[in-house]
Scaffold this motif. Structure first.
Motif, mmCIF file in Angstrom:
data_model
loop_
_atom_site.group_PDB
_atom_site.id
_atom_site.type_symbol
_atom_site.label_atom_id
_atom_site.label_comp_id
_atom_site.label_asym_id
_atom_site.label_seq_id
_atom_site.Cartn_x
_atom_site.Cartn_y
_atom_site.Cartn_z
ATOM 1 N N LEU A 29 0.842 -1.187 0.000
ATOM 2 C CA LEU A 29 0.000 0.000 0.000
ATOM 3 C C LEU A 29 0.882 1.244 0.000
ATOM 4 O O LEU A 29 1.623 1.492 0.951
ATOM 5 N N ALA A 30 0.809 2.008 -1.073
ATOM 6 C CA ALA A 30 1.593 3.241 -1.185
ATOM 7 C C ALA A 30 0.756 4.422 -0.740
ATOM 8 O O ALA A 30 -0.418 4.539 -1.095
ATOM 9 N N GLU A 31 1.377 5.305 0.033
ATOM 10 C CA GLU A 31 0.723 6.544 0.467
ATOM 11 C C GLU A 31 1.637 7.719 0.153
ATOM 12 O O GLU A 31 2.828 7.686 0.475
ATOM 13 N N LEU A 32 1.089 8.732 -0.481
ATOM 14 C CA LEU A 32 1.774 10.004 -0.668
ATOM 15 C C LEU A 32 1.135 10.996 0.279
ATOM 16 O O LEU A 32 -0.037 11.375 0.103
ATOM 17 N N ILE A 33 1.890 11.408 1.293
ATOM 18 C CA ILE A 33 1.373 12.271 2.347
ATOM 19 C C ILE A 33 1.892 13.688 2.138
ATOM 20 O O ILE A 33 3.118 13.895 2.064
ATOM 21 N N PRO A 34 1.001 14.680 2.029
ATOM 22 C CA PRO A 34 1.474 16.048 1.818
ATOM 23 C C PRO A 34 2.215 16.590 3.029
ATOM 24 O O PRO A 34 1.877 16.287 4.173
ATOM 25 N N ASP A 35 3.255 17.368 2.773
ATOM 26 C CA ASP A 35 4.057 18.025 3.804
ATOM 27 C C ASP A 35 3.377 19.345 4.152
ATOM 28 O O ASP A 35 3.258 20.230 3.306
ATOM 29 N N ARG A 36 2.923 19.492 5.381
ATOM 30 C CA ARG A 36 2.177 20.688 5.770
ATOM 31 C C ARG A 36 3.050 21.934 5.832
ATOM 32 O O ARG A 36 2.546 23.048 5.849
ATOM 33 N N GLU A 37 4.379 21.751 5.839
ATOM 34 C CA GLU A 37 5.275 22.903 5.906
ATOM 35 C C GLU A 37 5.821 23.300 4.542
ATOM 36 O O GLU A 37 6.404 24.376 4.404
ATOM 37 N N ARG A 38 5.632 22.426 3.546
ATOM 38 C CA ARG A 38 6.132 22.705 2.202
ATOM 39 C C ARG A 38 4.989 22.478 1.221
ATOM 40 O O ARG A 38 4.505 21.349 1.100
ATOM 41 N N GLY A 41 5.584 19.574 -1.043
ATOM 42 C CA GLY A 41 6.391 18.521 -0.452
ATOM 43 C C GLY A 41 5.542 17.293 -0.167
ATOM 44 O O GLY A 41 4.383 17.402 0.239
ATOM 45 N N TRP A 42 6.109 16.120 -0.401
ATOM 46 C CA TRP A 42 5.387 14.856 -0.220
ATOM 47 C C TRP A 42 6.303 13.817 0.406
ATOM 48 O O TRP A 42 7.493 13.759 0.112
ATOM 49 N N THR A 43 5.724 12.975 1.267
ATOM 50 C CA THR A 43 6.423 11.820 1.821
ATOM 51 C C THR A 43 5.777 10.556 1.271
ATOM 52 O O THR A 43 4.549 10.419 1.292
ATOM 53 N N LEU A 44 6.598 9.652 0.768
ATOM 54 C CA LEU A 44 6.124 8.371 0.261
ATOM 55 C C LEU A 44 6.289 7.300 1.337
ATOM 56 O O LEU A 44 7.383 7.128 1.882
ATOM 57 N N LEU A 45 5.204 6.578 1.626
ATOM 58 C CA LEU A 45 5.230 5.437 2.535
ATOM 59 C C LEU A 45 4.762 4.206 1.774
ATOM 60 O O LEU A 45 3.856 4.291 0.932
ATOM 61 N N ILE A 46 5.366 3.056 2.089
ATOM 62 C CA ILE A 46 4.915 1.774 1.574
ATOM 63 C C ILE A 46 4.609 0.884 2.773
ATOM 64 O O ILE A 46 5.488 0.618 3.592
ATOM 65 N N ASP A 47 3.358 0.471 2.873
ATOM 66 C CA ASP A 47 2.914 -0.328 4.023
ATOM 67 C C ASP A 47 3.300 0.332 5.342
ATOM 68 O O ASP A 47 3.741 -0.333 6.293
ATOM 69 N N GLY A 48 3.186 1.652 5.377
ATOM 70 C CA GLY A 48 3.441 2.408 6.592
ATOM 71 C C GLY A 48 4.888 2.763 6.843
ATOM 72 O O GLY A 48 5.193 3.523 7.765
ATOM 73 N N ALA A 49 5.808 2.227 6.041
ATOM 74 C CA ALA A 49 7.229 2.515 6.229
ATOM 75 C C ALA A 49 7.640 3.698 5.352
ATOM 76 O O ALA A 49 7.460 3.647 4.130
ATOM 77 N N PRO A 50 8.168 4.772 5.935
ATOM 78 C CA PRO A 50 8.611 5.918 5.133
ATOM 79 C C PRO A 50 9.710 5.511 4.158
ATOM 80 O O PRO A 50 10.697 4.890 4.541
ATOM 81 N N GLY A 163 9.569 -4.658 1.382
ATOM 82 C CA GLY A 163 9.043 -4.959 2.706
ATOM 83 C C GLY A 163 9.976 -4.483 3.802
ATOM 84 O O GLY A 163 10.153 -5.146 4.819
ATOM 85 N N ALA A 164 10.617 -3.321 3.615
ATOM 86 C CA ALA A 164 11.550 -2.690 4.559
ATOM 87 C C ALA A 164 12.848 -3.477 4.726
ATOM 88 O O ALA A 164 13.607 -3.247 5.659
ATOM 89 N N ARG A 165 13.129 -4.414 3.799
ATOM 90 C CA ARG A 165 14.366 -5.182 3.860
ATOM 91 C C ARG A 165 15.079 -5.125 2.509
ATOM 92 O O ARG A 165 14.441 -5.164 1.456
ATOM 93 N N THR A 166 16.405 -5.068 2.529
ATOM 94 C CA THR A 166 17.179 -5.152 1.301
ATOM 95 C C THR A 166 17.204 -6.604 0.831
ATOM 96 O O THR A 166 17.574 -7.494 1.605
ATOM 97 N N PRO A 167 16.820 -6.885 -0.416
ATOM 98 C CA PRO A 167 16.822 -8.274 -0.899
ATOM 99 C C PRO A 167 18.212 -8.902 -0.837
ATOM 100 O O PRO A 167 19.227 -8.234 -1.038
ATOM 101 N N ALA A 168 18.228 -10.202 -0.582
ATOM 102 C CA ALA A 168 19.501 -10.912 -0.379
ATOM 103 C C ALA A 168 20.437 -10.789 -1.573
ATOM 104 O O ALA A 168 21.658 -10.634 -1.400
#
Length: 293
Positions: A29-38, A41-50, A163-168
């Motif tokens: 699940l990808a989320e683009l969250i707007p930056d309230r100070e910029r 500006g946007w922050t990208l999260l995948i499954d809740g991980a920035p 999934g927040a891990r570097t593939p082997a």
């Protein structure tokens, strides 16, 4: 383009407050969250991980700690303002490619990002500058690197997480040998690594890089290096002498504490760790849930 995307474009054009964009991509699940100070500006999260942050009005602004450190390395990869040829393994919101395009106009860059749905989302919602010489390939990082000609790149940045891990298969001597093939003499390889106590993965990655590159440096928060918490570390490798003093000076100006290890201190930190091969490779460790709170 869907109705939701068109409505969001109208809202932005009318000066309305930006709203989050949520969409399922190949990696979750990808989320683009707007930056309230910029405003753009946007922050990208995948499954809740920035994953990354980007400011479309100021692509030279790097918000995340590890991205600023990668930015310092990009700054030192060549004399100021000189165009470079760069490969980005892992796309995210294309933050570092945008940074290089802004700080080194006329640079030629390739982004290799496995998640084709994520690439489409970022292109649609956070479009690249039309004048930027950036090519995006939707394929596996190692497979994409294999298609780049020998000695093409001045700079290779690896920031690949699934999934927040570097593939082997992106942690081995064989992979880094391919990186070295693509780098021209004097080029820089920089990798975003994540680990926590007892830092087995991080030490193994340094030992692995040391089998391929004669010069290494590591940048990280001192608490991460002391094994007190999970966090990011940026590894820099090259076949030429590294600008350690200038890198240290730049890291010292960052809002978050950072330390540069090099030479004997880095060898002592590695502590005789065994290099990783394709046969023994494992993904980077799973981050504790507290990291993303």
């Amino acid at each position: 383009m869907g109705l939701v995307a068109r409505n969001k474009q109208r809202e932005r054009a009318a000066g309305a407050v930006a709203v989050a964009v949520v969409e399922t991509v190949d990696g979750g699940l990808a989320e683009l969250i707007p930056d309230r100070e910029r405003p753009r500006g946007w922050t990208l999260l995948i499954d809740g991980a920035p994953q990354s942050h980007v400011d479309l009005d100021d692509p030279a602004h790097l918000s995340f700690e590890y991205q600023r450190r990668l930015g310092h390395i990009a700054d030192l990869a060549a004399p100021p303002n000189r165009p470079v040829q760069a490969v980005h393994l892992g796309g995210g919101a294309f933050t570092l490619a945008r940074y290089v395009a802004a700080t080194r106009p006329r640079s030629t860059q390739q982004i290799v990002e496995l998640d084709g749905s994520l690439v489409q989302l970022v292109r649609r919602e956070l479009p690249l500058d039309a004048g930027a010489r950036i090519r995006v390939r939707s394929t596996d990082a190692r497979a994409g690197l294999a298609k780049v000609q020998d000695g093409w790149a001045d700079l290779i940045i690896a920031d690949v997480f699934s999934g927040a891990r570097t593939p082997a298969h992106l942690t081995s001597t064989e992979f880094l040998t391919e990186v070295r093939r693509v780098l021209r003499s004097g080029g820089f390889y920089a990798a975003n690594l994540a680990d926590g106590p007892p830092l087995t993965h991080l030490r193994g990655q340094i030992a692995t890089a040391a089998t391929v590159f004669p010069e290494l440096a590591l940048v990280a928060d001192p608490t991460v290096l002391r094994g007190r918490r999970f966090g990011n570390a940026v590894l820099l490798a090259s076949d030429r002498e590294l600008p350690v003093a200038e890198l240290t000076r730049r890291v010292a100006t960052d809002p978050h504490a950072g330390r540069v290890e090099h030479g004997r201190a880095l060898a002592d930190f590695t502590g005789g760790a065994t290099p990783v091969t394709d046969a023994s490779a494992k993904p980077s460790p799973v981050p504790p849930a507290s990291v993303f709170r």
